[in-house]
Design an enzyme around this catalytic site. Structure first.
Site, PDB file in Angstrom:
ATOM      1  N   LEU A  17       0.754  -1.253   0.186  1.00  0.00           N
ATOM      2  CA  LEU A  17      -0.038  -0.114   0.052  1.00  0.00           C
ATOM      3  C   LEU A  17       0.910   1.180   0.079  1.00  0.00           C
ATOM      4  CD1 LEU A  17      -2.826  -1.223   2.712  1.00  0.00           C
ATOM      5  CD2 LEU A  17      -3.014  -0.901  -0.026  1.00  0.00           C
ATOM      6  N   THR A  63      10.662  -3.225   3.304  1.00  0.00           N
ATOM      7  CA  THR A  63       9.880  -4.102   4.070  1.00  0.00           C
ATOM      8  C   THR A  63      10.274  -5.624   4.265  1.00  0.00           C
ATOM      9  OG1 THR A  63       7.462  -4.668   4.501  1.00  0.00           O
ATOM     10  CG2 THR A  63       8.182  -4.566   2.253  1.00  0.00           C
ATOM     11  N   LYS A  67      14.861  -5.846   6.079  1.00  0.00           N
ATOM     12  CA  LYS A  67      14.809  -4.624   7.125  1.00  0.00           C
ATOM     13  C   LYS A  67      16.266  -4.630   7.672  1.00  0.00           C
ATOM     14  CE  LYS A  67      10.036  -3.367   8.268  1.00  0.00           C
ATOM     15  NZ  LYS A  67       9.127  -3.337   9.253  1.00  0.00           N
ATOM     16  N   ASP A 104       8.512   2.413  12.746  1.00  0.00           N
ATOM     17  CA  ASP A 104       7.639   1.463  13.209  1.00  0.00           C
ATOM     18  C   ASP A 104       7.171   1.845  14.535  1.00  0.00           C
ATOM     19  OD1 ASP A 104       7.354  -0.360  10.755  1.00  0.00           O
ATOM     20  OD2 ASP A 104       8.810  -1.737  11.759  1.00  0.00           O
ATOM     21  N   GLY A 129       5.925 -12.059  19.901  1.00  0.00           N
ATOM     22  CA  GLY A 129       7.134 -11.798  18.724  1.00  0.00           C
ATOM     23  C   GLY A 129       8.351 -11.006  19.047  1.00  0.00           C
ATOM     24  N   ALA A 130       9.299 -11.307  18.483  1.00  0.00           N
ATOM     25  CA  ALA A 130      10.500 -10.797  18.786  1.00  0.00           C
ATOM     26  C   ALA A 130      11.387 -10.507  17.518  1.00  0.00           C
ATOM     27  CB  ALA A 130      11.358 -11.661  19.821  1.00  0.00           C
ATOM     28  N   ALA A 222      -6.850  -9.613   6.154  1.00  0.00           N
ATOM     29  CA  ALA A 222      -7.035 -10.950   6.388  1.00  0.00           C
ATOM     30  C   ALA A 222      -5.960 -11.515   7.341  1.00  0.00           C
ATOM     31  CB  ALA A 222      -7.086 -11.497   5.123  1.00  0.00           C
TER      32      ALA A 222
HETATM   33  P1  NDP Z   1       9.924 -11.121  11.079  1.00  0.00           P
HETATM   34  O1  NDP Z   1       9.953 -12.214  10.123  1.00  0.00           O
HETATM   35  O2  NDP Z   1      11.155 -10.467  11.736  1.00  0.00           O
HETATM   36  O3  NDP Z   1       9.465 -11.765  12.643  1.00  0.00           O
HETATM   37  C1  NDP Z   1       8.509 -12.648  12.609  1.00  0.00           C
HETATM   38  C2  NDP Z   1       7.939 -12.924  13.919  1.00  0.00           C
HETATM   39  O4  NDP Z   1       6.785 -13.634  14.133  1.00  0.00           O
HETATM   40  C3  NDP Z   1       9.099 -13.869  14.995  1.00  0.00           C
HETATM   41  O5  NDP Z   1       8.913 -13.349  16.194  1.00  0.00           O
HETATM   42  C4  NDP Z   1       8.628 -15.215  14.934  1.00  0.00           C
HETATM   43  O6  NDP Z   1       8.967 -16.035  15.843  1.00  0.00           O
HETATM   44  C5  NDP Z   1       7.044 -14.985  14.973  1.00  0.00           C
HETATM   45  N1  NDP Z   1       6.122 -15.780  14.258  1.00  0.00           N
HETATM   46  C6  NDP Z   1       5.957 -16.227  12.811  1.00  0.00           C
HETATM   47  N2  NDP Z   1       5.206 -17.264  12.704  1.00  0.00           N
HETATM   48  C7  NDP Z   1       4.696 -17.534  13.997  1.00  0.00           C
HETATM   49  C8  NDP Z   1       3.874 -18.557  14.355  1.00  0.00           C
HETATM   50  N3  NDP Z   1       3.167 -19.369  13.670  1.00  0.00           N
HETATM   51  N4  NDP Z   1       3.522 -18.561  15.806  1.00  0.00           N
HETATM   52  C9  NDP Z   1       4.262 -17.787  16.705  1.00  0.00           C
HETATM   53  N5  NDP Z   1       5.168 -16.731  16.254  1.00  0.00           N
HETATM   54  C10 NDP Z   1       5.232 -16.710  14.893  1.00  0.00           C
HETATM   55  O7  NDP Z   1       8.827 -10.140  10.772  1.00  0.00           O
HETATM   56  P2  NDP Z   1       8.579  -8.628  11.300  1.00  0.00           P
HETATM   57  O8  NDP Z   1       8.881  -8.627  12.760  1.00  0.00           O
HETATM   58  O9  NDP Z   1       9.120  -7.615  10.161  1.00  0.00           O
HETATM   59  O10 NDP Z   1       6.914  -8.354  10.842  1.00  0.00           O
HETATM   60  C11 NDP Z   1       5.824  -9.018  11.818  1.00  0.00           C
HETATM   61  C12 NDP Z   1       4.546  -8.545  11.311  1.00  0.00           C
HETATM   62  O11 NDP Z   1       4.383  -7.316  11.632  1.00  0.00           O
HETATM   63  C13 NDP Z   1       4.310  -9.005  10.041  1.00  0.00           C
HETATM   64  O12 NDP Z   1       2.572  -9.409   9.847  1.00  0.00           O
HETATM   65  C14 NDP Z   1       4.163  -7.642   9.393  1.00  0.00           C
HETATM   66  O13 NDP Z   1       3.537  -7.228   8.197  1.00  0.00           O
HETATM   67  C15 NDP Z   1       3.760  -6.377  10.398  1.00  0.00           C
HETATM   68  N6  NDP Z   1       4.348  -5.297  10.535  1.00  0.00           N
HETATM   69  C16 NDP Z   1       3.343  -4.196  10.200  1.00  0.00           C
HETATM   70  C17 NDP Z   1       3.756  -2.973  10.153  1.00  0.00           C
HETATM   71  C18 NDP Z   1       2.800  -1.745   9.931  1.00  0.00           C
HETATM   72  O14 NDP Z   1       3.081  -0.798   9.560  1.00  0.00           O
HETATM   73  N7  NDP Z   1       1.567  -1.868  10.204  1.00  0.00           N
HETATM   74  C19 NDP Z   1       5.102  -2.351  10.469  1.00  0.00           C
HETATM   75  C20 NDP Z   1       5.884  -3.807  10.349  1.00  0.00           C
HETATM   76  C21 NDP Z   1       5.372  -4.983  10.462  1.00  0.00           C
HETATM   77  P3  NDP Z   1      10.260 -16.856  15.600  1.00  0.00           P
HETATM   78  O15 NDP Z   1      11.538 -16.071  16.039  1.00  0.00           O
HETATM   79  O16 NDP Z   1      10.186 -17.973  16.586  1.00  0.00           O
HETATM   80  O17 NDP Z   1      10.444 -17.243  14.131  1.00  0.00           O
END
Ligand code: NDP
Length: 276
Positions: A17, A63, A67, A104, A129-130, A222
């Site tokens: 977007l 994105t 990042k 962010d 999440g981390a 979604a």
């Molecule tokens: P990363 O790939 O850096 O991190 C993903 C995180 O999600 C990790 O902590 C991972 O855990 C966890 N995770 C993934 N799948 C699962 C699962 N099935 N169960 C539990 N934990 C899970 O992604 P980002 O941190 O960059 O992005 C995270 C979300 O935030 C995305 O959906 C992104 O679209 C959204 N976002 C939205 C923004 C906005 O402006 N609205 C801005 C930035 C991000 P593990 O370490 O165990 O893999």
């Protein structure tokens, strides 16, 4: 004169977007700009960015999954980017070097406090999440005055590492995912996992939320549906997705590049649609 060039880099990126958001902001000021998408896999990111800026581009949003790479390749880094270890904005400086910034955390807090008019001060916060986004918002939640920040991640070592980086043991600590059912109720629950985007959902106990809880999913559309449905089942007082955060983070990038603060509400309303 050629319009200034901007783009968002990601993989995949087709449905981003960011182009319509930046064009909508630009129209508010009568600014002509080109804002495209660059779909590039991890191994090609560095060269694609260098080529883009060598061609005279002014700025880029970044994105998933780039990042951390954007942070690494920059010549200068803001405090927000340094704390997160990731960047979602790259800006060409006057001497051609690149500056990295992370919007962010500021975007999330502005959405919570100004759009949703909720006050995080004194609240107990749970950060799910981390990854990059969690690291981008954790310090801002603490700066905004949450009383405690509990970080829980599927892979516990990343939660431990984030808590260690924050280094405020009296307020911020990590717990294990298996402990969630025993943690009790939180005032603010922020889902910063990518589970929804990846097409899955989190298995969360309803005991985490109650009528005083705000449940916030960083994803939107979604991808946020599963978490928002859980929040309703858990009888959370307030639940929202991250669409507002997305618009706010874009506004920060726009201001960095153009020196003008765009109005975000009309753009948010347009993206949200008539059912908002
Ligand atoms: P990363 O790939 O850096 O991190 C993903 C995180 O999600 C990790 O902590 C991972 O855990 C966890 N995770 C993934 N799948 C699962 C699962 N099935 N169960 C539990 N934990 C899970 O992604 P980002 O941190 O960059 O992005 C995270 C979300 O935030 C995305 O959906 C992104 O679209 C959204 N976002 C939205 C923004 C906005 O402006 N609205 C801005 C930035 C991000 P593990 O370490 O165990 O893999």
């Amino acid at each position: 004169m050629q319009a200034a060039q901007f783009a968002v880099f990601g993989h995949p990126i087709k449905h981003s977007l960011s182009p319509p958001i930046h064009q909508a902001f630009a129209r508010q000021f009568g600014i002509a700009l080109e804002y495209g998408t660059v779909d590039v896999a991890a191994e090609g990111f560095h060269d694609a960015v260098r080529r883009f800026f060598a061609g005279g581009a002014v700025g880029a949003n970044v994105t998933l999954p780039h990042k951390a790479a954007a942070f690494a390749l920059a010549d200068e880094r803001s405090l927000a980017a340094t704390r997160a270890g990731t960047a979602n904005v790259l800006t060409r400086l006057g001497d051609g070097r690149l500056a990295a910034h992370n919007t962010d955390g500021a975007g999330l807090l502005r959405d919570i406090t100004e759009r949703h008019r909720l006050d995080p001060r004194g609240r107990s916060a749970l950060l799910l999440g981390a990854g990059g986004a969690a690291r981008g918002v954790a310090w801002n939640l603490l700066d905004a005055g949450v009383a405690t920040l509990t970080i829980v991640n599927r892979s516990p070592e990343s939660a431990d590492a984030l808590a260690a980086a924050i280094a405020e043991p009296a307020r911020a600590g990590a717990r294990h995912w298996e402990d969630l059912a025993a943690l009790g109720r939180y005032d603010l629950i922020v889902n910063a996992t990518s589970a929804g985007v990846l097409g899955g959902g989190l298995q969360l106990p309803c005991s985490l939320a109650g009528p005083r809880s705000l449940c916030y999913d960083l994803s939107y559309g979604a991808a946020a549906a599963h978490f928002l449905a859980w929040a309703r089942t858990a009888d959370a007082g307030y639940a929202c997705d991250g669409l507002g955060m997305l618009v706010e983070t874009a506004a920060d990038a726009f201001e960095l590049w153009h020196g003008k603060r765009p109005a975000t509400d009309p753009v948010y309303a347009q993206l949200r649609g008539p059912d908002a």
